[in-house]
Enzyme design. Structure first.
Site, PDB file in Angstrom:
ATOM      1  N   GLU A 148     -76.201  21.019  28.064  1.00  0.00           N
ATOM      2  CA  GLU A 148     -75.331  20.891  27.081  1.00  0.00           C
ATOM      3  C   GLU A 148     -75.904  20.466  25.653  1.00  0.00           C
ATOM      4  O   GLU A 148     -75.670  21.125  24.977  1.00  0.00           O
ATOM      5  CB  GLU A 148     -74.159  20.121  27.619  1.00  0.00           C
ATOM      6  CG  GLU A 148     -73.080  20.061  26.896  1.00  0.00           C
ATOM      7  CD  GLU A 148     -71.941  19.241  26.835  1.00  0.00           C
ATOM      8  OE1 GLU A 148     -71.229  18.699  25.965  1.00  0.00           O
ATOM      9  OE2 GLU A 148     -71.635  18.815  28.125  1.00  0.00           O
TER      10      GLU A 148
ATOM     11  N   ASN B  57     -72.237  13.790  34.311  1.00  0.00           N
ATOM     12  CA  ASN B  57     -71.067  13.006  34.568  1.00  0.00           C
ATOM     13  C   ASN B  57     -70.788  12.212  35.937  1.00  0.00           C
ATOM     14  O   ASN B  57     -70.453  11.062  36.085  1.00  0.00           O
ATOM     15  CB  ASN B  57     -69.832  14.000  34.627  1.00  0.00           C
ATOM     16  CG  ASN B  57     -69.651  14.901  35.949  1.00  0.00           C
ATOM     17  OD1 ASN B  57     -69.142  14.551  36.772  1.00  0.00           O
ATOM     18  ND2 ASN B  57     -70.265  16.135  35.851  1.00  0.00           N
TER      19      ASN B  57
ATOM     20  N   CYS C 256     -63.759  19.982  38.118  1.00  0.00           N
ATOM     21  CA  CYS C 256     -62.585  20.082  36.793  1.00  0.00           C
ATOM     22  C   CYS C 256     -62.668  21.363  36.577  1.00  0.00           C
ATOM     23  O   CYS C 256     -63.267  22.477  37.241  1.00  0.00           O
ATOM     24  CB  CYS C 256     -63.329  19.337  35.703  1.00  0.00           C
ATOM     25  SG  CYS C 256     -64.994  20.426  35.094  1.00  0.00           S
TER      26      CYS C 256
ATOM     27  N   HIS D  40     -80.850  17.437  28.277  1.00  0.00           N
ATOM     28  CA  HIS D  40     -79.663  18.053  28.838  1.00  0.00           C
ATOM     29  C   HIS D  40     -79.298  19.294  28.531  1.00  0.00           C
ATOM     30  O   HIS D  40     -79.403  19.545  27.199  1.00  0.00           O
ATOM     31  CB  HIS D  40     -78.429  17.076  28.809  1.00  0.00           C
ATOM     32  CG  HIS D  40     -77.191  17.291  29.895  1.00  0.00           C
ATOM     33  ND1 HIS D  40     -76.450  18.291  29.680  1.00  0.00           N
ATOM     34  CD2 HIS D  40     -77.115  16.812  31.145  1.00  0.00           C
ATOM     35  CE1 HIS D  40     -75.601  18.359  30.692  1.00  0.00           C
ATOM     36  NE2 HIS D  40     -75.980  17.664  31.572  1.00  0.00           N
TER      37      HIS D  40
ATOM     38  N   HIS E  56     -72.955  24.883  31.158  1.00  0.00           N
ATOM     39  CA  HIS E  56     -73.143  23.863  30.194  1.00  0.00           C
ATOM     40  C   HIS E  56     -73.400  24.354  28.720  1.00  0.00           C
ATOM     41  O   HIS E  56     -73.338  23.546  27.765  1.00  0.00           O
ATOM     42  CB  HIS E  56     -74.571  23.071  30.520  1.00  0.00           C
ATOM     43  CG  HIS E  56     -74.503  22.840  32.108  1.00  0.00           C
ATOM     44  ND1 HIS E  56     -75.194  23.545  32.905  1.00  0.00           N
ATOM     45  CD2 HIS E  56     -74.177  21.648  32.297  1.00  0.00           C
ATOM     46  CE1 HIS E  56     -75.179  23.030  34.021  1.00  0.00           C
ATOM     47  NE2 HIS E  56     -74.605  21.844  33.862  1.00  0.00           N
TER      48      HIS E  56
ATOM     49  N   CYS F 241     -64.681  15.160  27.534  1.00  0.00           N
ATOM     50  CA  CYS F 241     -63.683  15.907  28.050  1.00  0.00           C
ATOM     51  C   CYS F 241     -62.524  15.166  28.931  1.00  0.00           C
ATOM     52  O   CYS F 241     -62.877  14.201  29.500  1.00  0.00           O
ATOM     53  CB  CYS F 241     -64.302  17.179  28.719  1.00  0.00           C
ATOM     54  SG  CYS F 241     -64.725  16.857  30.694  1.00  0.00           S
TER      55      CYS F 241
ATOM     56  N   SER G 106     -68.822  18.374  39.322  1.00  0.00           N
ATOM     57  CA  SER G 106     -69.607  19.548  39.891  1.00  0.00           C
ATOM     58  C   SER G 106     -69.680  19.394  41.365  1.00  0.00           C
ATOM     59  O   SER G 106     -70.419  20.401  42.023  1.00  0.00           O
ATOM     60  CB  SER G 106     -70.699  19.812  39.023  1.00  0.00           C
ATOM     61  OG  SER G 106     -71.579  18.642  39.085  1.00  0.00           O
TER      62      SER G 106
ATOM     63  N   HIS H 139     -74.186  21.465  38.067  1.00  0.00           N
ATOM     64  CA  HIS H 139     -75.381  20.707  38.597  1.00  0.00           C
ATOM     65  C   HIS H 139     -75.005  20.169  39.985  1.00  0.00           C
ATOM     66  O   HIS H 139     -74.552  18.989  40.169  1.00  0.00           O
ATOM     67  CB  HIS H 139     -75.487  19.653  37.615  1.00  0.00           C
ATOM     68  CG  HIS H 139     -76.432  19.812  36.375  1.00  0.00           C
ATOM     69  ND1 HIS H 139     -76.590  19.377  35.057  1.00  0.00           N
ATOM     70  CD2 HIS H 139     -77.375  21.078  36.378  1.00  0.00           C
ATOM     71  CE1 HIS H 139     -77.468  19.957  34.342  1.00  0.00           C
ATOM     72  NE2 HIS H 139     -77.766  20.949  34.990  1.00  0.00           N
TER      73      HIS H 139
END
Length: 319
Positions: free
Chosen positions: A133, A232, A18, A131, A81, A202, A275, A47
């Site tokens: 984030e 993700n 992305c 996580h 993140h 997102c 990723s 990741h």
């Protein structure tokens, strides 16, 4: 040589990198080009071990905390993140030259959190404990200002402070459907709760999940190319099963794929987490061609043209 059995592969579009991941990797690469090695990176930049090892070969040094970095004046990059506010504050105290590779869509959630806090609201953060984030988002505000809600069960029993207005924000890489169910439960309990002005999950997460949903009912198995610590990517595996695919498995590299698992599979779906670079999808296809007569078909549900600018420190002309 035995005749190869046919295997039809549906390739999810979009898949893989992305804009936020692409930007983060370019920040490390441009810092290495401008300032030479080493460039220190706090936490995995994204990741994916393939990406991390590629950057290590170019001179990036990955650490978990700033105290592992010597005061040698070399750049320090914060991962895509996001990080708690205490991290850049510590970097400034040590007079480090740091570059923030936080995805702009994660930064948007950080600003939302500050906005709600400034209006006296207590926040529910829908996300996964531990996580990076989530750690970074919760670290934008004082302890106690955010309550983490991980699943529907927690949404049913969470008890926020009494008499305080509420709002919710979310991790950007969640399952769209699971998150909607959690939000519905919270709204049922707290109808006055404020929502994000714009969806926090997102565009890339949403698009990749939509592509998997389009493919899953048409195939016998879904392969997700991605890392087990990539939120993700794990969600894509779950979404495939939920959307009607009988089997869903994750591989990091082509060599990881056990071809025996494809016994009885004639139609196969392939996607990649945000990723995971496209070269890893090509590895999986090459692995499949060792045993099968592979035909491919792209199933595209959205076109992505979003790009994010690099930090000005990496785009300014040298003095």
């Amino acid at each position: 040589m035995a005749e190869q059995r046919p295997l039809h592969v549906l390739l999810a579009g979009p898949r893989g990198f992305c804009a936020g991941v692409d930007r983060a990797i370019k920040i490390v690469e441009e810092a290495l080009r401008r300032y030479g090695a080493p460039v220190y990176v706090r936490h995995e930049i994204v990741h994916n071990r393939f990406v991390v090892q590629s950057l290590e070969r170019q001179g990036a040094v990955f650490v978990e905390e700033l105290d592992e970095i010597p005061d040698d004046g070399q750049p320090v990059v914060f991962s895509a993140h996001g990080v708690p506010k205490a991290i850049p504050a510590e970097a400034e105290r040590r007079e480090m030259f740091f570059l923030d590779a936080t995805c702009p869509l994660v930064s948007k959630v950080h600003r939302e959190a500050e906005h709600h806090f400034g209006r006296g609201r207590h926040m529910f953060l829908i996300g996964h404990a531990g996580h990076p984030e989530v750690v970074g988002t919760m670290g934008q505000l004082p302890p106690g200002a955010v309550t983490l809600v991980e699943d529907e069960e927690e949404a049913r029993r969470v008890q926020p402070p009494e008499g305080v207005p509420l709002a919710f924000i979310t991790q950007t890489t969640l399952s769209v459907d699971d998150t909607a169910e959690i939000v519905d439960i919270l709204r049922g309990r707290f109808p006055e709760m404020s929502a994000p002005a714009k969806e926090d999950i997102c565009y890339a997460t949403t698009n990749r999940q939509a592509a998997v949903k389009a493919i899953a009912p048409q195939v016998d198995m879904m392969i997700v190319v991605g890392a087990p610590n990539s939120s993700n990517s794990v969600r894509l595996k779950e979404v495939a099963l939920r959307a009607g695919c009988a089997q869903s498995l994750m591989v990091q590299r082509g060599a990881d794929l056990d071809l025996a698992r494809l016994e009885g599979v004639s139609r196969l779906g392939i996607t990649a987490g945000a990723s995971a670079p496209e070269v890893l999808v090509e590895e999986v296809l090459a692995r499949l061609r060792e045993r099968f007569a592979v035909t491919t078909e792209e199933v595209v549900v959205a076109e992505e043209k979003i790009t994010f600018k690099l930090p000005s420190a990496l785009t300014a002309q040298p003095a």
